[in-house]
Scaffold this active site. Structure first.
Site, mmCIF file in Angstrom:
data_model
loop_
_atom_site.group_PDB
_atom_site.id
_atom_site.type_symbol
_atom_site.label_atom_id
_atom_site.label_comp_id
_atom_site.label_asym_id
_atom_site.label_seq_id
_atom_site.Cartn_x
_atom_site.Cartn_y
_atom_site.Cartn_z
ATOM 1 N N ILE A 1 0.817 -1.215 0.000
ATOM 2 C CA ILE A 1 0.000 0.000 0.000
ATOM 3 C C ILE A 1 0.859 1.278 0.000
ATOM 4 O O ILE A 1 0.408 2.333 -0.437
ATOM 5 C CB ILE A 1 -0.960 -0.024 1.214
ATOM 6 C CG1 ILE A 1 -2.181 0.847 0.975
ATOM 7 C CG2 ILE A 1 -0.256 0.353 2.510
ATOM 8 C CD1 ILE A 1 -3.309 0.620 1.977
ATOM 9 N N HIS B 1 5.876 -12.389 5.893
ATOM 10 C CA HIS B 1 5.763 -11.901 4.522
ATOM 11 C C HIS B 1 7.128 -11.610 3.945
ATOM 12 O O HIS B 1 8.078 -11.307 4.674
ATOM 13 C CB HIS B 1 4.889 -10.639 4.452
ATOM 14 C CG HIS B 1 5.305 -9.554 5.393
ATOM 15 N ND1 HIS B 1 4.988 -9.562 6.733
ATOM 16 C CD2 HIS B 1 6.017 -8.406 5.189
ATOM 17 C CE1 HIS B 1 5.474 -8.466 7.320
ATOM 18 N NE2 HIS B 1 6.110 -7.752 6.399
HETATM 19 P P1 5GP Z 1 6.977 -4.921 7.559
HETATM 20 O O1 5GP Z 1 7.528 -3.675 8.162
HETATM 21 O O2 5GP Z 1 6.064 -5.651 8.516
HETATM 22 O O3 5GP Z 1 8.033 -5.810 6.974
HETATM 23 O O4 5GP Z 1 6.126 -4.470 6.309
HETATM 24 C C1 5GP Z 1 4.739 -4.333 6.310
HETATM 25 C C2 5GP Z 1 4.349 -3.750 4.972
HETATM 26 O O5 5GP Z 1 2.950 -3.874 4.857
HETATM 27 C C3 5GP Z 1 4.700 -2.284 4.798
HETATM 28 O O6 5GP Z 1 5.521 -2.114 3.660
HETATM 29 C C4 5GP Z 1 3.329 -1.600 4.626
HETATM 30 O O7 5GP Z 1 3.337 -0.561 3.683
HETATM 31 C C5 5GP Z 1 2.448 -2.751 4.176
HETATM 32 N N1 5GP Z 1 1.065 -2.614 4.561
HETATM 33 C C6 5GP Z 1 0.577 -2.282 5.784
HETATM 34 N N2 5GP Z 1 -0.762 -2.269 5.782
HETATM 35 C C7 5GP Z 1 -1.144 -2.621 4.527
HETATM 36 C C8 5GP Z 1 -2.418 -2.799 3.908
HETATM 37 O O8 5GP Z 1 -3.484 -2.623 4.503
HETATM 38 N N3 5GP Z 1 -2.408 -3.187 2.599
HETATM 39 C C9 5GP Z 1 -1.255 -3.393 1.890
HETATM 40 N N4 5GP Z 1 -1.373 -3.762 0.624
HETATM 41 N N5 5GP Z 1 -0.046 -3.233 2.455
HETATM 42 C C10 5GP Z 1 0.011 -2.853 3.760
#
Ligand code: 5GP
Length: 127
Positions: free
Chosen positions: A40, A110
């Protein structure tokens, strides 16, 4: 951690809601093992996320507790998505944040796929 060593999984996390279809995402690919969708808040011209189907908090949880078939299927899906996004020839970066120091925000395992331009050095200057 539970007695079995498996960390507790929060079923209300945002990726669980995307998996269940409760909140929308721009889907790229789905199979029995995984779902891929666009981030997003993209950090590169192409920024996809691939998540396994299952209650796994992190890479460590996934490696320790996922069935072998899911581990293989998930990693094949990551490579497939990168290829489908046209990144194989020019290259891409995979990132998987795990835990506090990595700044993992979403507690569902992820892998980020980033590409579409030269990405520069792997991390900001150290120290
Ligand atoms: P992390 O920091 O956990 O590795 O990355 C989480 C990722 O999830 C971030 O890049 C953030 O932009 C993405 N993200 C968070 N909420 C959402 C959402 O509701 N939809 C999508 N498509 N991505 C999300």
């Amino acid at each position: 951690m539970t007695v079995s060593g498996k960390p507790p999984y929060d079923p209300a996390n945002i990726f669980a809601k995307i998996l269940s279809g409760d909140i929308p995402a721009k889907k790229i690919y789905e199979d029995e093992f995984s779902l891929a969708f666009h981030d997003i808040q993209p950090q590169a011209p192409v920024h996809a996320l691939v998540i396994p189907k299952g209650d796994f908090v992190s890479s460590a949880d996934f490696a320790a507790n996922a069935p072998a078939e899911l581990i293989v299927g998930f990693h094949r899906a990551v490579a497939h998505v990168a290829k489908e996004l046209g990144l194989e020839e020019t290259g891409y970066r995979l990132i998987s944040n795990m835990g506090w120091n990595s700044h993992q925000e979403v507690p569902h395992y992820h892998v980020h796929i980033l590409g579409g331009r030269p990405l520069g050095p792997m991390l900001a200057a150290f120290p």
